[in-house]
Motif scaffolding. Structure first.
Motif, PDB file in Angstrom:
ATOM      1  N   LYS A  79       0.692  -1.320   0.006  1.00 17.97           N
ATOM      2  CA  LYS A  79      -0.040   0.103   0.100  1.00 17.97           C
ATOM      3  C   LYS A  79       0.841   1.307   0.198  1.00 17.97           C
ATOM      4  O   LYS A  79       0.393   2.400  -0.476  1.00 17.97           O
ATOM      5  CB  LYS A  79      -1.104   0.017   1.222  1.00 17.97           C
ATOM      6  N   ASN A 117      -0.998   3.821  -1.995  1.00 23.15           N
ATOM      7  CA  ASN A 117      -1.973   3.341  -2.971  1.00 23.15           C
ATOM      8  C   ASN A 117      -3.173   3.156  -2.317  1.00 23.15           C
ATOM      9  O   ASN A 117      -3.249   2.140  -1.684  1.00 23.15           O
ATOM     10  CB  ASN A 117      -1.420   2.093  -3.599  1.00 23.15           C
ATOM     11  N   SER A 119      -6.132   2.853  -3.405  1.00 22.35           N
ATOM     12  CA  SER A 119      -6.866   1.794  -3.988  1.00 22.35           C
ATOM     13  C   SER A 119      -5.891   1.339  -5.224  1.00 22.35           C
ATOM     14  O   SER A 119      -4.956   1.782  -5.575  1.00 22.35           O
ATOM     15  CB  SER A 119      -8.484   2.013  -4.516  1.00 22.35           C
ATOM     16  N   GLU A 120      -6.497   0.243  -5.962  1.00 26.93           N
ATOM     17  CA  GLU A 120      -6.061  -0.162  -7.323  1.00 26.93           C
ATOM     18  C   GLU A 120      -5.847   0.925  -8.337  1.00 26.93           C
ATOM     19  O   GLU A 120      -5.019   0.919  -9.141  1.00 26.93           O
ATOM     20  CB  GLU A 120      -6.725  -1.216  -7.632  1.00 26.93           C
ATOM     21  N   ASN A 121      -6.753   1.917  -8.269  1.00 23.79           N
ATOM     22  CA  ASN A 121      -6.662   3.012  -9.269  1.00 23.79           C
ATOM     23  C   ASN A 121      -6.315   4.359  -8.662  1.00 23.79           C
ATOM     24  O   ASN A 121      -6.126   5.205  -9.648  1.00 23.79           O
ATOM     25  CB  ASN A 121      -8.169   3.293  -9.711  1.00 23.79           C
TER      26      ASN A 121
END
Length: 342
Positions: A79, A117, A119-121
């Motif tokens: 993360k 990070n 989230s993934e996006n």
């Protein structure tokens, strides 16, 4: 029953080992960097104490000269992570030209940032990072040509602030950020802030930077014409506040891979100033320059790259001035560079 128990324990152990490996893969510390040195000589001008050079950054010192040592420590977790990018030597000093502002070691910090990070996006990044504008970068490892373009040299080098990167889809990306005044790396001495944005589509990027003292829009991209042939593109326009001048220009970067160990590339650039911006020649107004740079790239055992380079610059005015204030409109030069990365 005993065999079944033994088999079950085996699968559990394998599962735990796999999870441990996956965790280790997601959390990694890396130490990397590069060093570079070069030889430079004028082909159409003297090479004595009055030697002149193109008005672009880096690779402009005479004779056998040093680039920089670049040491990068980074941590990448699942993360969160960080990058600490330090530079030592003439190239690093030119890159961090506005430091030190406060600390005694501000002139060795090329980048220093942490990221999350979310989230993934979505990724948030805070600290000091190299600019998102332009085709070329500070590190010679990531540039095909060893000398740099006028567009790169007089655009921003770095920003200190907060940015958010969004992966909108497999093809589209978006970055939004707020920064200190451009190239003021250690803190904000003015109380003013800049805003930046980048829209990306399949490795083509439209960049905008709104700084308190100027506005810049930039396009950077490239196309794989074939497995061997790549074409890079950069175009930019900058306008200072109160119509105080600026610049505009465009550059093409055709590159051809001859073999696994040798490539050849050409940079052709047109760069024009509005007013006496100072990028081409000190005090020369409304001038322009056309520059062509051909570079060979020999790779030796993956880590060492040797780059011979011939460059020709032709200006519309007497822009190339030596220490005795003698001036000329054109300049030819030769560079031989050695770059080692690890």
């Amino acid at each position: 029953m005993k065999k079944l128990f033994t088999l079950s324990m085996f699968f559990i152990a394998c599962s735990l080992f796999a999870q441990e490996e996956e965790t280790e893969e997601k959390k990694s510390f890396e130490f990397s960097g590069s060093i570079d040195a070069y030889y430079r000589a004028n082909l159409t001008a003297p090479n004595d104490e009055n030697a002149i050079a193109p008005g672009s950054s880096f690779a402009n010192l005479p004779g056998f000269s040093l680039g920089m040592a670049n040491l990068v420590a980074s941590y990448e977790g699942e993360k969160v992570g960080f990058v600490a990018d330090l530079v030592f030597g003439p190239r690093g000093t030119d890159a961090i030209f506005a430091s030190p502002m406060y600390s005694a070691t501000g002139d060795i910090v090329n980048q220093l940032y942490a990221y999350w990070n979310v989230s993934e996006n979505v990724t948030l990044t805070m600290g000091n990072f190299n600019t998102f504008l332009g085709y070329e970068v500070i590190s010679p490892v990531a540039n095909f040509n060893y000398s740099t373009s006028y567009l790169f040299s007089y655009g921003p080098f770095s920003h200190t602030g907060l940015k958010a990167d969004f992966a909108l889809s497999d093809d589209f990306s978006l970055m939004l950020g707020v920064f200190n005044d451009t190239d003021l790396t250690e803190f904000n001495p003015t109380g003013d802030y800049a805003a930046g944005a980048q829209l990306g589509y399949k490795d083509q990027f439209l960049n905008v930077l709104l700084d308190p003292s100027f506005f810049e829009i930039d396009f950077t991209g490239g196309f794989n014409i074939s497995d061997e042939f790549f074409l890079g593109i950069n175009a930019a326009y900058l306008s200072l506040e109160d119509d105080a001048g600026g610049f505009m220009g465009a550059a093409l970067y055709p590159q051809y891979t001859v073999s696994d160990t040798f490539s050849i590339g050409l940079r052709t650039e047109y760069f024009a100033e509005d007013g006496a911006f100072g990028a081409i020649g000190s005090g020369v107004e409304d001038t322009s320059v056309i520059a062509a740079t051909i570079t060979g790239s020999f790779t030796i055992e993956d880590n060492l790259i040797i780059k011979p380079e011939i460059r020709f610059d032709s200006a519309s005015d007497d822009a190339f001035i030596d220490n005795d204030l003698a001036a000329t409109k054109s300049l030819g030069s030769f560079v031989l560079a050695a770059i080692y990365s690890f």
